[in-house]
Scaffold this motif. Sequence first.
Motif, PDB file in Angstrom:
ATOM      1  N   SER A 224      20.341  28.620  57.461  1.00 49.12           N
ATOM      2  CA  SER A 224      21.046  27.362  57.231  1.00 49.12           C
ATOM      3  C   SER A 224      21.013  26.472  58.469  1.00 49.12           C
ATOM      4  CB  SER A 224      22.507  27.633  56.841  1.00 49.12           C
ATOM      5  OG  SER A 224      22.565  28.313  55.618  1.00 49.12           O
ATOM      6  N   VAL A 225      21.181  27.073  59.628  1.00 51.01           N
ATOM      7  CA  VAL A 225      21.144  26.303  60.877  1.00 51.01           C
ATOM      8  C   VAL A 225      19.740  25.745  61.115  1.00 51.01           C
ATOM      9  CG1 VAL A 225      21.360  26.470  63.391  1.00 51.01           C
ATOM     10  CG2 VAL A 225      23.117  27.450  61.912  1.00 51.01           C
ATOM     11  N   HIS A 226      18.720  26.523  60.809  1.00 50.20           N
ATOM     12  CA  HIS A 226      17.340  26.030  60.965  1.00 50.20           C
ATOM     13  C   HIS A 226      17.061  24.872  60.007  1.00 50.20           C
ATOM     14  CE1 HIS A 226      15.890  30.084  62.805  1.00 50.20           C
ATOM     15  NE2 HIS A 226      16.528  29.334  63.680  1.00 50.20           N
TER      16      HIS A 226
ATOM     17  N   GLU B   6      23.502  40.367  56.456  1.00 56.67           N
ATOM     18  CA  GLU B   6      22.930  39.384  55.537  1.00 56.67           C
ATOM     19  C   GLU B   6      23.572  38.015  55.751  1.00 56.67           C
ATOM     20  OE1 GLU B   6      26.319  41.362  53.465  1.00 56.67           O
ATOM     21  OE2 GLU B   6      24.549  42.154  54.427  1.00 56.67           O
ATOM     22  N   ALA B   7      24.838  37.994  56.142  1.00 55.10           N
ATOM     23  CA  ALA B   7      25.509  36.718  56.427  1.00 55.10           C
ATOM     24  C   ALA B   7      24.896  36.064  57.664  1.00 55.10           C
ATOM     25  CB  ALA B   7      27.005  36.924  56.613  1.00 55.10           C
ATOM     26  N   ALA B   8      24.558  36.869  58.664  1.00 52.51           N
ATOM     27  CA  ALA B   8      23.950  36.325  59.880  1.00 52.51           C
ATOM     28  C   ALA B   8      22.570  35.747  59.581  1.00 52.51           C
ATOM     29  CB  ALA B   8      23.864  37.403  60.952  1.00 52.51           C
ATOM     30  N   THR B   9      21.808  36.431  58.735  1.00 55.11           N
ATOM     31  CA  THR B   9      20.473  35.938  58.369  1.00 55.11           C
ATOM     32  C   THR B   9      20.575  34.628  57.603  1.00 55.11           C
ATOM     33  OG1 THR B   9      19.619  38.184  58.282  1.00 55.11           O
ATOM     34  CG2 THR B   9      18.349  36.503  57.134  1.00 55.11           C
ATOM     35  N   CYS B  10      21.474  34.572  56.644  1.00 56.58           N
ATOM     36  CA  CYS B  10      21.664  33.331  55.875  1.00 56.58           C
ATOM     37  C   CYS B  10      22.162  32.211  56.764  1.00 56.58           C
ATOM     38  CB  CYS B  10      22.640  33.568  54.727  1.00 56.58           C
ATOM     39  SG  CYS B  10      21.989  34.635  53.442  1.00 56.58           S
TER      40      CYS B  10
END
Length: 131
Positions: free
Chosen positions: A107-109, A99-103
Motif C-alpha cells: 500500500s505504501v509503495h 501478512e499485514a506488514a506485506t500488505c
Amino acid sequence: MEWAARAIGVFYVLGGLMLLYQAWLNWRLQRALAGLMAIPLSEYFGDGVVVLAGVLIMLSGAALAALSGWAVAAFLAGWTVQALYLLWTDQVSRIGAPEAATCRRRSVHAFAGYTAATGLVLCLPTVGILG
C-alpha cells in the motif's frame, strides 16, 4: 508528453477499477463470514474508504486521460484520501502479523507511485498540457 499523460490516466482508471473490485470481494467475504464471526466496525469503515479511494483514483485517471483541468483536483482528492487511510490503518492494524506488514508495504509503495503521479499532474498545467 500528452500520450504519456493519457497512458498514466488509463493506468489509474484501471487501478481504480481494481480497487473497486477488491472492495466488492471484501464485502462478499465479510457477508459470508458474518454468520460465523463478528466483523469489526473498522473493517466496514476501511472498505468504505477503499471504495471512495477507488472512485477517486478512477475519476482522476479518467480526467488525466481526457487531459482535463479537473485532473489536478481529482488527483489531490485521491492523494488526500489515501494519505488519511494509511495514517488511520497505521493506528488500527495488527502490527505483528506478517501478512499485514506485506500488505502495508504494498500500500505504501502504491501511495508513493500515486504521489509521483500527483506531482506530475500538478506540473502539467504549467506546461500547457492540461486545459
